[in-house]
Write a protein that holds these residues in place. Sequence first.
Motif, short mmCIF file in Angstrom:
data_model
loop_
_atom_site.label_atom_id
_atom_site.label_comp_id
_atom_site.label_asym_id
_atom_site.label_seq_id
_atom_site.Cartn_x
_atom_site.Cartn_y
_atom_site.Cartn_z
N THR A 177 -2.18 -0.91 -3.49
CA THR A 177 -3.18 -0.12 -3.21
C THR A 177 -2.67 1.33 -3.17
O THR A 177 -1.51 1.27 -2.46
CB THR A 177 -4.24 -0.61 -2.25
OG1 THR A 177 -3.34 -0.34 -1.02
CG2 THR A 177 -4.76 -1.97 -2.35
N LEU A 178 -3.44 2.45 -3.58
CA LEU A 178 -2.98 3.66 -3.68
C LEU A 178 -3.91 4.52 -2.74
O LEU A 178 -5.22 4.31 -3.08
CB LEU A 178 -2.77 4.36 -5.10
CG LEU A 178 -1.83 3.36 -5.95
CD1 LEU A 178 -1.99 3.91 -7.18
CD2 LEU A 178 -0.17 3.33 -5.20
N GLN A 179 -3.37 5.48 -2.26
CA GLN A 179 -3.99 6.89 -1.68
C GLN A 179 -3.59 7.93 -2.23
O GLN A 179 -2.33 7.96 -2.52
CB GLN A 179 -4.09 6.76 -0.02
CG GLN A 179 -4.82 5.43 0.68
CD GLN A 179 -4.78 5.70 1.87
OE1 GLN A 179 -5.42 6.41 2.73
NE2 GLN A 179 -3.79 4.98 2.52
N SER A 180 -4.07 8.98 -2.25
CA SER A 180 -3.70 10.18 -2.83
C SER A 180 -3.74 11.32 -1.78
O SER A 180 -4.68 11.65 -0.97
CB SER A 180 -4.45 10.64 -4.24
OG SER A 180 -5.84 11.03 -3.85
N ARG A 191 -1.56 3.35 -11.04
CA ARG A 191 -2.71 2.30 -11.09
C ARG A 191 -2.23 1.42 -12.06
O ARG A 191 -2.34 -0.22 -11.95
CB ARG A 191 -3.89 2.73 -11.13
CG ARG A 191 -4.48 3.25 -9.47
CD ARG A 191 -5.69 3.47 -9.55
NE ARG A 191 -6.26 3.88 -8.36
CZ ARG A 191 -7.40 4.78 -8.02
NH1 ARG A 191 -8.12 5.41 -9.22
NH2 ARG A 191 -7.52 5.19 -6.80
N SER A 243 0.98 -1.29 -0.05
CA SER A 243 0.05 -0.04 -0.04
C SER A 243 0.85 1.31 -0.13
O SER A 243 2.11 1.41 0.64
CB SER A 243 -1.11 0.12 1.44
OG SER A 243 -0.25 -0.05 2.42
N ASP A 279 -5.38 4.20 -22.49
CA ASP A 279 -6.03 3.16 -21.58
C ASP A 279 -7.18 2.27 -22.21
O ASP A 279 -7.48 0.96 -22.46
CB ASP A 279 -6.30 3.32 -20.14
CG ASP A 279 -4.98 3.71 -19.54
OD1 ASP A 279 -4.05 3.53 -19.81
OD2 ASP A 279 -5.32 4.40 -18.20
N VAL A 299 -2.05 9.06 -10.62
CA VAL A 299 -2.69 8.01 -10.18
C VAL A 299 -3.10 6.87 -11.22
O VAL A 299 -3.03 5.78 -11.13
CB VAL A 299 -4.03 8.24 -9.36
CG1 VAL A 299 -4.81 7.18 -9.29
CG2 VAL A 299 -3.62 9.17 -8.29
N ALA A 355 -1.47 -1.90 -10.01
CA ALA A 355 -2.70 -2.88 -9.92
C ALA A 355 -2.31 -4.19 -10.13
O ALA A 355 -3.01 -5.20 -9.36
CB ALA A 355 -3.61 -2.31 -10.81
#
Length: 209
Positions: A150-153, A141, A123, A190, A137, A145
Amino acid sequence: MRSLAALLIVVLIWLAGLMAFAARVQQSTPSPTPAPADGIVALTGANSNERIAAAVTLLSEHLGRRVLVSGVNREVTRDQLRATSNTVRRLYDCCVDLGFTAMDTVGNARETAEWARAMRFRSLIVVTSDYHMPRAVLELRAVLAPSGVTLQSYAAPTPSLKARQWWHAPRAARLMVVEYCKYLAILGRDAILRLGPREATPAQQKGPA
């Protein structure tokens, strides 16, 4: 006439998207305190000192075990970076890693993935400027991913973009428009990649029974 109407519709959609993007950027700060994570990554660029300082502040609050500063100029030394970002030496020497390979946001994502893999982190808290966060992000990701990270900003504010009528300031307007176009380019890339061939599942590879 129809082509003109179609062009007008496209322009209106683009403008609506730009305003939604700008609102997202403006509302991203002040960032709420994130949940504790394994690591913290600060992406260099405009206002790098503020980004690094914010990341180290999160570290000092025990919200991560280590910090990666990604995309550091190869000519900058550890001591120079510590001094310009006004970071406490004890924390800096103990728990701040510098990445020198990234040249852009794609490079930041790859450098971060390598660091997270080496540290066995699952994380991360991502620290960058508010306008850069949506695109950062997306890139992170895309790389992280598949490995389950997992990511938080945690966005650092850009004062010139906080004004309600930012479009009246040429520098702020240019920054917002350029970043929005880059963001759209990543979304388009993407979307195209998702349309490509997918790997066959084990059942499909075996063929009919």
